[in-house]
Design an enzyme around this catalytic site. Structure first.
Site, PDB file in Angstrom:
ATOM      1  N   ASP A 117      -0.736 -12.913   6.858  1.00  0.00           N
ATOM      2  CA  ASP A 117      -2.409 -12.640   6.747  1.00  0.00           C
ATOM      3  C   ASP A 117      -2.795 -12.953   7.906  1.00  0.00           C
ATOM      4  OD1 ASP A 117      -4.193 -14.286   5.550  1.00  0.00           O
ATOM      5  OD2 ASP A 117      -3.882 -12.521   4.065  1.00  0.00           O
ATOM      6  N   GLY A 118      -3.588 -11.975   8.887  1.00  0.00           N
ATOM      7  CA  GLY A 118      -4.387 -12.860   9.306  1.00  0.00           C
ATOM      8  C   GLY A 118      -5.434 -14.175   9.378  1.00  0.00           C
ATOM      9  N   GLN A 178       0.683  -1.438   0.113  1.00  0.00           N
ATOM     10  CA  GLN A 178       0.091   0.298  -0.134  1.00  0.00           C
ATOM     11  C   GLN A 178       0.815   1.090   0.319  1.00  0.00           C
ATOM     12  OE1 GLN A 178      -2.285  -0.280   3.735  1.00  0.00           O
ATOM     13  NE2 GLN A 178      -0.665  -1.874   5.427  1.00  0.00           N
ATOM     14  N   ASP A 218      -9.294  -5.300  13.972  1.00  0.00           N
ATOM     15  CA  ASP A 218      -8.162  -3.272  13.582  1.00  0.00           C
ATOM     16  C   ASP A 218      -8.241  -3.850  11.732  1.00  0.00           C
ATOM     17  OD1 ASP A 218      -8.057  -1.379  13.881  1.00  0.00           O
ATOM     18  OD2 ASP A 218      -6.548  -1.591  15.135  1.00  0.00           O
ATOM     19  N   HIS A 241      -8.838   4.600  19.577  1.00  0.00           N
ATOM     20  CA  HIS A 241      -8.309   2.686  19.985  1.00  0.00           C
ATOM     21  C   HIS A 241      -8.736   2.753  21.311  1.00  0.00           C
ATOM     22  CE1 HIS A 241      -5.067   3.942  17.001  1.00  0.00           C
ATOM     23  NE2 HIS A 241      -5.266   2.562  17.037  1.00  0.00           N
ATOM     24  N   GLU A 259      -0.510   0.366  13.899  1.00  0.00           N
ATOM     25  CA  GLU A 259       0.663   1.735  14.167  1.00  0.00           C
ATOM     26  C   GLU A 259       0.703   1.761  16.206  1.00  0.00           C
ATOM     27  OE1 GLU A 259      -3.463   3.596  12.865  1.00  0.00           O
ATOM     28  OE2 GLU A 259      -2.747   1.519  13.383  1.00  0.00           O
ATOM     29  N   ASP A 280      -0.117  -8.826  11.509  1.00  0.00           N
ATOM     30  CA  ASP A 280      -0.314  -7.809  11.025  1.00  0.00           C
ATOM     31  C   ASP A 280       0.746  -8.170   9.128  1.00  0.00           C
ATOM     32  OD1 ASP A 280       0.033  -4.881   9.141  1.00  0.00           O
ATOM     33  OD2 ASP A 280      -0.918  -4.071  11.198  1.00  0.00           O
TER      34      ASP A 280
END
Length: 344
Positions: free
Chosen positions: A163-164, A56, A181, A87, A111, A131
């Site tokens: 990959d989640g 991205q 999230d 959050h 983050e 993530d």
């Protein structure tokens, strides 16, 4: 939904009579065009990073109104001045409602601020964060230290780059709280696999009895409810108790949704006094925004929104494109004529 590159533009400075005391104001803007009709601009003081990872485009910039902000594929993800509101609302209701969260799984959350909010609970012995974009996590660690506050260095934390969904398919551990999230692109072919009923079935398999799932619930208001309602319907196909809540996040320029999913937790059975007592016992003065009355208010919806959440429609499934449900035209209810007098 196609990926959007960040759109930078410069505009002429507004005319002004200089006195010598005015700050120098940048003419650089970041324009978010994720809405097909409207554009939203953020005036930038400076750009800390602009580039691409393997997944991205990433912009980290100092905005005038919201402090340091993270933009992914042209869309704002969080901003320094109000990220604590987002959050805290994503993490704390589920963490506080669980009687003793020990093992927590975070899917996404690059983050590190979601991880931060989890790790302030002393009961937590492990916090696993998965993530996909390791380059993004490295950038956040470098530039967004006021967001993660060193959470990545906490020995209870475990960072997995991957990959989640693949992680859920392979992982054999169980968790008390799972926090989803992820970026809000349910129409994107890759991201959509992390919003489907098959995905939430995997989430349920990794949840201990009595566990709670918290989900980032996309933009959500009575004027923009289709995506949130689709996710809520999908969660209800897997969990018996699914409850939406929301708040206005200033830097998002919109109302934002969140969801609880479990087989037992009901917000109407959780009083503001009980919430405040749990906060005092577990977190002391840590929180900037969340308290009992505020949490209760976030679960309250207007009449139009309640109808939207209850309306039938498709659930999100693997390999099936998201199609908003057909709007069924019904006769408008007879409204009183102004000036209105009750009983006449």
């Amino acid at each position: 939904m196609a990926k959007l590159e960040p759109n930078f533009m410069t505009l002429p400075d507004p005319p002004a009579v200089a006195t010598g005391d005015e700050p120098i104001v940048s003419s650089l803007f970041c324009v978010e065009t994720s809405d097909p009709f409207d554009s939203y601009t953020y005036r930038l003081e400076s750009i800390r990073f602009s580039g691409r990872t393997g997944y991205q485009s990433v912009v980290i910039a100092k905005t005038y109104n919201y402090g340091l902000a993270l933009f992914l594929d042209g869309q704002i993800q969080s901003a320094e001045d109000d990220e604590a509101l987002y959050h805290e609302l994503l993490v704390q209701p589920a963490m506080l409602r669980h009687p003793s969260p020990k093992d927590v799984l975070i899917l996404g959350g690059g983050e590190g601020a979601t991880l931060r909010e989890v790790l302030v609970h002393e009961s937590v012995r492990t916090a696993t964060m998965v993530d996909l974009d390791g380059e993004l996590v490295d950038l956040c660690r470098q530039y967004l230290d006021t967001f993660h506050m060193g959470a990545f260095d906490d020995p209870r934390g475990r960072l997995i780059i991957g990959d989640g969904r693949a992680f859920l398919e392979q992982d054999q551990n169980l968790y008390d709280v799972i926090i989803v999230d992820l970026v809000d692109m349910i129409e994107d072919t890759q991201i959509s696999r992390l919003y489907t009923v098959e995905f939430y079935q995997l989430v349920r398999q990794r949840l201990r009895p009595g566990g709670i799932v918290a989900v980032q619930g996309l933009e959500f208001s009575f004027l923009d409810d289709e995506a949130h309602s689709a996710v809520a319907r999908t969660l209800r196909a897997v969990f018996t108790e699914v409850h939406s809540y929301r708040a206005h996040i200033p830097s998002f320029l919109a109302g934002w949704g969140f969801m609880w999913a479990s087989d037992w937790a009901r917000p109407d059975e959780w009083s503001a006094e009980a919430i405040d007592a749990t906060i005092a016992d577990r977190l002391g003065d840590w929180l900037d925004h969340v308290n009992g009355p505020f949490v209760k208010s976030c679960f309250a919806m207007c009449k139009d929104t309640i109808l939207a959440l209850a309306a039938p429609g498709p659930v999100l499934q693997d390999g099936v494109a998201f199609v908003p449900p057909v709007v069924i035209e019904v006769p408008e209810p007879t409204r009183a004529i102004f000036p209105y007098r009750p009983g006449t």
